[in-house]
Design an enzyme around this catalytic site. Structure first.
Site, PDB file in Angstrom:
ATOM      1  N   ARG A  30       0.525  -1.087   0.513  1.00 48.38           N
ATOM      2  CA  ARG A  30      -0.533  -0.392   0.238  1.00 48.38           C
ATOM      3  C   ARG A  30       0.739   0.921   0.004  1.00 48.38           C
ATOM      4  O   ARG A  30       0.896   1.606  -0.823  1.00 48.38           O
ATOM      5  CB  ARG A  30      -1.116   0.127   1.549  1.00 48.38           C
ATOM      6  CG  ARG A  30      -2.721  -0.829   1.527  1.00 48.38           C
ATOM      7  CD  ARG A  30      -3.059  -1.166   2.065  1.00 48.38           C
ATOM      8  NE  ARG A  30      -2.256  -1.242   3.827  1.00 48.38           N
ATOM      9  CZ  ARG A  30      -1.803  -3.108   3.718  1.00 48.38           C
ATOM     10  NH1 ARG A  30      -3.013  -3.840   3.139  1.00 48.38           N
ATOM     11  NH2 ARG A  30      -2.032  -3.447   4.555  1.00 48.38           N
ATOM     12  N   GLY A  47      10.497   3.904   7.461  1.00 50.88           N
ATOM     13  CA  GLY A  47       8.830   3.906   8.056  1.00 50.88           C
ATOM     14  C   GLY A  47       8.015   3.386   8.447  1.00 50.88           C
ATOM     15  O   GLY A  47       7.082   3.690   9.132  1.00 50.88           O
ATOM     16  N   THR A  48       9.072   1.986   8.460  1.00 47.16           N
ATOM     17  CA  THR A  48       8.707   0.539   9.008  1.00 47.16           C
ATOM     18  C   THR A  48       8.131   0.827  10.225  1.00 47.16           C
ATOM     19  O   THR A  48       8.882   0.986  11.213  1.00 47.16           O
ATOM     20  CB  THR A  48       9.711  -0.958   8.608  1.00 47.16           C
ATOM     21  OG1 THR A  48       9.079  -0.202   7.443  1.00 47.16           O
ATOM     22  CG2 THR A  48       8.665  -2.297   8.845  1.00 47.16           C
ATOM     23  N   SER A 104      10.567   7.635  11.208  1.00 48.60           N
ATOM     24  CA  SER A 104       9.878   8.129  11.747  1.00 48.60           C
ATOM     25  C   SER A 104       8.742   7.205  12.086  1.00 48.60           C
ATOM     26  O   SER A 104       8.451   6.550  10.644  1.00 48.60           O
ATOM     27  CB  SER A 104       9.404   9.657  11.981  1.00 48.60           C
ATOM     28  OG  SER A 104       7.931   9.904  12.282  1.00 48.60           O
ATOM     29  N   HIS A 141      -6.875   2.018  12.808  1.00 43.78           N
ATOM     30  CA  HIS A 141      -5.909   1.683  11.700  1.00 43.78           C
ATOM     31  C   HIS A 141      -6.840   0.872  10.900  1.00 43.78           C
ATOM     32  O   HIS A 141      -7.897  -0.148  11.246  1.00 43.78           O
ATOM     33  CB  HIS A 141      -5.164   1.171  11.769  1.00 43.78           C
ATOM     34  CG  HIS A 141      -3.760   2.398  12.186  1.00 43.78           C
ATOM     35  ND1 HIS A 141      -3.620   2.796  13.126  1.00 43.78           N
ATOM     36  CD2 HIS A 141      -2.619   3.067  10.894  1.00 43.78           C
ATOM     37  CE1 HIS A 141      -2.993   3.622  13.178  1.00 43.78           C
ATOM     38  NE2 HIS A 141      -2.304   3.901  12.213  1.00 43.78           N
ATOM     39  N   LYS A 172      -3.726  -3.542   8.633  1.00 42.22           N
ATOM     40  CA  LYS A 172      -2.577  -3.509   9.805  1.00 42.22           C
ATOM     41  C   LYS A 172      -2.292  -5.246  10.571  1.00 42.22           C
ATOM     42  O   LYS A 172      -2.973  -5.034  11.297  1.00 42.22           O
ATOM     43  CB  LYS A 172      -2.570  -2.246  10.581  1.00 42.22           C
ATOM     44  CG  LYS A 172      -1.697  -1.513  11.303  1.00 42.22           C
ATOM     45  CD  LYS A 172      -1.682  -0.246  11.833  1.00 42.22           C
ATOM     46  CE  LYS A 172       0.056   0.348  12.315  1.00 42.22           C
ATOM     47  NZ  LYS A 172       0.909   0.038  11.548  1.00 42.22           N
ATOM     48  N   GLY A 207       2.343   2.764  15.669  1.00 42.49           N
ATOM     49  CA  GLY A 207       4.055   3.381  15.374  1.00 42.49           C
ATOM     50  C   GLY A 207       4.245   4.459  16.247  1.00 42.49           C
ATOM     51  O   GLY A 207       4.552   4.985  17.050  1.00 42.49           O
TER      52      GLY A 207
HETATM   53  N1  LIG Z   1       5.989   6.080   9.610  1.00 40.33           N
HETATM   54  C1  LIG Z   1       4.896   6.189   7.967  1.00 40.33           C
HETATM   55  O1  LIG Z   1       4.118   7.391   8.461  1.00 40.33           O
HETATM   56  C2  LIG Z   1       4.028   5.243   7.950  1.00 40.33           C
HETATM   57  C3  LIG Z   1       4.354   3.801   8.472  1.00 40.33           C
HETATM   58  N2  LIG Z   1       3.651   2.916   7.525  1.00 40.33           N
HETATM   59  C4  LIG Z   1       3.879   1.109   8.227  1.00 40.33           C
HETATM   60  O2  LIG Z   1       4.998   1.167   6.898  1.00 40.33           O
HETATM   61  C5  LIG Z   1       4.497  -0.888   6.596  1.00 40.33           C
HETATM   62  C6  LIG Z   1       3.851  -0.949   5.833  1.00 40.33           C
HETATM   63  O3  LIG Z   1       2.862  -0.505   5.450  1.00 40.33           O
HETATM   64  P1  LIG Z   1       1.455  -0.814   4.214  1.00 40.33           P
HETATM   65  O4  LIG Z   1       2.108  -0.432   2.491  1.00 40.33           O
HETATM   66  O5  LIG Z   1       0.210  -0.304   4.771  1.00 40.33           O
HETATM   67  O6  LIG Z   1       1.934  -2.789   4.610  1.00 40.33           O
HETATM   68  P2  LIG Z   1       1.913  -3.545   2.937  1.00 40.33           P
HETATM   69  O7  LIG Z   1       1.775  -5.165   3.586  1.00 40.33           O
HETATM   70  O8  LIG Z   1       0.550  -3.351   2.097  1.00 40.33           O
HETATM   71  O9  LIG Z   1       3.245  -3.369   2.283  1.00 40.33           O
HETATM   72  C7  LIG Z   1       4.735  -3.672   2.666  1.00 40.33           C
HETATM   73  C8  LIG Z   1       4.805  -4.681   1.296  1.00 40.33           C
HETATM   74  O10 LIG Z   1       6.602  -4.795   1.700  1.00 40.33           O
HETATM   75  C9  LIG Z   1       6.509  -6.445   0.831  1.00 40.33           C
HETATM   76  N3  LIG Z   1       8.173  -6.801   1.361  1.00 40.33           N
HETATM   77  C10 LIG Z   1       7.981  -7.851   2.819  1.00 40.33           C
HETATM   78  N4  LIG Z   1       9.154  -8.166   3.216  1.00 40.33           N
HETATM   79  C11 LIG Z   1       9.919  -8.041   1.701  1.00 40.33           C
HETATM   80  C12 LIG Z   1      10.875  -8.307   1.534  1.00 40.33           C
HETATM   81  N5  LIG Z   1      11.706  -8.468   2.617  1.00 40.33           N
HETATM   82  N6  LIG Z   1      11.559  -6.696   1.242  1.00 40.33           N
HETATM   83  C13 LIG Z   1      10.570  -6.122   0.228  1.00 40.33           C
HETATM   84  N7  LIG Z   1       9.666  -6.204   0.237  1.00 40.33           N
HETATM   85  C14 LIG Z   1       9.222  -6.822   1.179  1.00 40.33           C
HETATM   86  C15 LIG Z   1       5.373  -7.007   1.105  1.00 40.33           C
HETATM   87  O11 LIG Z   1       5.619  -7.828   0.132  1.00 40.33           O
HETATM   88  P3  LIG Z   1       3.815  -8.890   0.265  1.00 40.33           P
HETATM   89  O12 LIG Z   1       2.638  -8.554   0.659  1.00 40.33           O
HETATM   90  O13 LIG Z   1       4.831  -9.855  -0.324  1.00 40.33           O
HETATM   91  O14 LIG Z   1       5.300  -9.788   1.825  1.00 40.33           O
HETATM   92  C16 LIG Z   1       4.429  -5.834   0.541  1.00 40.33           C
HETATM   93  O15 LIG Z   1       3.843  -5.573  -0.407  1.00 40.33           O
HETATM   94  C17 LIG Z   1       4.002  -1.338   8.006  1.00 40.33           C
HETATM   95  O16 LIG Z   1       5.141  -1.152   9.040  1.00 40.33           O
HETATM   96  C18 LIG Z   1       3.426   0.103   8.468  1.00 40.33           C
HETATM   97  O17 LIG Z   1       3.018   0.530   9.537  1.00 40.33           O
HETATM   98  C19 LIG Z   1       2.587   2.913   7.447  1.00 40.33           C
HETATM   99  C20 LIG Z   1       1.864   4.182   6.286  1.00 40.33           C
HETATM  100  C21 LIG Z   1       2.574   4.897   7.239  1.00 40.33           C
HETATM  101  O1  LIG Z   2      -0.276   0.648   8.491  1.00 46.65           O
HETATM  102  C1  LIG Z   2      -0.258   1.915   8.639  1.00 46.65           C
HETATM  103  O2  LIG Z   2      -0.893   1.936   7.305  1.00 46.65           O
HETATM  104  C2  LIG Z   2       0.047   2.893   9.679  1.00 46.65           C
HETATM  105  N1  LIG Z   2       1.012   2.602  10.028  1.00 46.65           N
HETATM  106  C3  LIG Z   2       1.899   4.177  10.783  1.00 46.65           C
HETATM  107  C4  LIG Z   2       1.700   3.604  12.245  1.00 46.65           C
HETATM  108  O3  LIG Z   2       1.531   2.468  12.820  1.00 46.65           O
HETATM  109  O4  LIG Z   2       1.263   4.303  12.980  1.00 46.65           O
HETATM  110  C5  LIG Z   2       1.440   5.197  10.279  1.00 46.65           C
HETATM  111  C6  LIG Z   2       0.014   5.813   9.991  1.00 46.65           C
HETATM  112  O5  LIG Z   2      -1.078   5.610  11.570  1.00 46.65           O
HETATM  113  C7  LIG Z   2      -0.080   4.325   9.191  1.00 46.65           C
END
Ligand SMILES: NC(=O)C1=CN([C@@H]2O[C@H](COP(=O)(O)OP(=O)(O)OC[C@H]3O[C@@H](n4cnc5c(N)ncnc54)[C@H](OP(=O)(O)O)[C@@H]3O)[C@@H](O)[C@H]2O)C=CC1
Ligand SMILES: O=C(O)C1=N[C@H](C(=O)O)C[C@H](O)C1
Length: 271
Positions: free
Chosen positions: A14, A100-101, A124, A157, A161, A167
């Site tokens: 996403r 951002g993870t 962050s 969320h 999630k 986070g």
């Molecule tokens: N700091 C911030 O502002 C924000 C942080 N986040 C965080 O970002 C993270 C991802 O969120 P989101 O996009 O919703 O999650 P998703 O599950 O949609 O995306 C994660 C992606 O990472 C892929 N992935 C898993 N393992 C690997 C690897 N070894 N190498 C490369 N890619 C890999 C997954 O693949 P597969 O599906 O095949 O497993 C998937 O496509 C979460 O921890 C979330 O909390 C999200 C929004 C904002």
């Molecule tokens: O997983 C999400 O979607 C989001 N993750 C982050 C968090 O764990 O705080 C940031 C945002 O809230 C969206």
């Protein structure tokens, strides 16, 4: 300066797709690579097409070492194990790592910090201006109020999630604990269920709701004798986080090694 060449990790996810769109719309950055998990069925697909854009010729690959040869930075919103694997490669290549993870453990965070004497990392739990301002305000309010005010953090969320508390919730908890002059590890209450006993004075409570498509809502409530104060942030679209991550990468390009936060990027660290 020429455009910053950025890799998006988790390009099929996403956030990954939102980041590909944000880079496509940006001035000052170009997409240099799209990383996905080894074995993913998305490997070989075009990152632009996956993000709903015209094809851009960048195919998803699992080989970060190869794609980072000609890159300046990596935007990493994946899962903890992937982020930890990426840390070593980004540091070895000398490229900016925007992390951002969420859901990272204490030891994961120690690994990330361990490279920042030689690498630039911006990390962050939330890349938005509003949440980082909220954290600064929460710290200030927590400092002003004594332990007659209980602090409770609620986050909501989308149903997909996987980690809780978010986070962002933990970041707001850290801000509240720091305002109070205590450590969050010793003063948090998570996952109440059953006969919990009365609330321990001074603790910071967390609650998580999951459902629908909510991009991310956070509120911090200060509950005192006969009054309550609630501070809330609502993210309306995850493009908010993608734009913040891109801003962080451009800000960090050329900075000296260090572990930076979004508050540093936004100039809020001294609030
Ligand atoms: N700091 C911030 O502002 C924000 C942080 N986040 C965080 O970002 C993270 C991802 O969120 P989101 O996009 O919703 O999650 P998703 O599950 O949609 O995306 C994660 C992606 O990472 C892929 N992935 C898993 N393992 C690997 C690897 N070894 N190498 C490369 N890619 C890999 C997954 O693949 P597969 O599906 O095949 O497993 C998937 O496509 C979460 O921890 C979330 O909390 C999200 C929004 C904002
Ligand atoms: O997983 C999400 O979607 C989001 N993750 C982050 C968090 O764990 O705080 C940031 C945002 O809230 C969206």
């Amino acid at each position: 300066m020429s455009d910053m060449r950025l890799i998006v990790a988790g390009a099929g996810g996403r956030m990954g797709r939102a980041l590909v769109r944000a880079i496509g719309e940006s001035k000052g950055a170009v997409l240099a690579g799209a990383l996905e998990m080894p074995g993913s069925e998305l490997l070989g697909k075009d990152a632009g097409v996956l993000a709903g854009l015209p094809a851009n010729g960048i195919k998803l690959s699992a080989d970060l070492w190869a794609m980072s040869k000609e890159a300046d930075g990596i935007l990493d919103f994946t899962v903890p194990a992937a982020t930890i694997a990426n840390v070593a490669i980004a540091a070895e290549r000398g490229i900016v790592h925007v992390v951002g993870t969420t859901g990272l453990s204490g030891s994961d965070n120690a690994v990330i910090k361990s490279v920042t004497n030689r690498a630039v990392v911006v990390q962050s739990g939330n890349m938005s201006l509003g949440v980082n301002l909220l954290a600064a305000v929460v710290k200030r309010v927590a400092k002003a109020l004594d332990q007659n005010f209980d602090i409770e953090i609620v986050e909501t969320h989308h149903r997909m999630k996987v980690d809780a508390p978010s986070g962002t919730a933990l970041m707001l908890g850290q801000a509240a604990a720091s305002g109070r002059g205590v450590t969050l590890d010793e003063h948090s209450e998570r996952g109440r269920d059953g006969i919990t006993g009365a609330r321990r004075p001074g603790n910071i409570g967390f609650a998580s709701l999951r459902g629908g498509t909510v991009a991310g809502d956070h509120s911090v409530t200060f509950l005192g004798p006969f009054e309550r104060l609630t501070l809330t942030h609502q993210a309306e679209d995850r493009m908010l986080f993608a734009h913040g991550a891109l801003k962080a990468a451009l800000w960090a390009h050329g900075k000296k090694p260090g572990h930076y936060s979004m508050a540093d990027v936004l100039g809020l660290s001294d609030i």
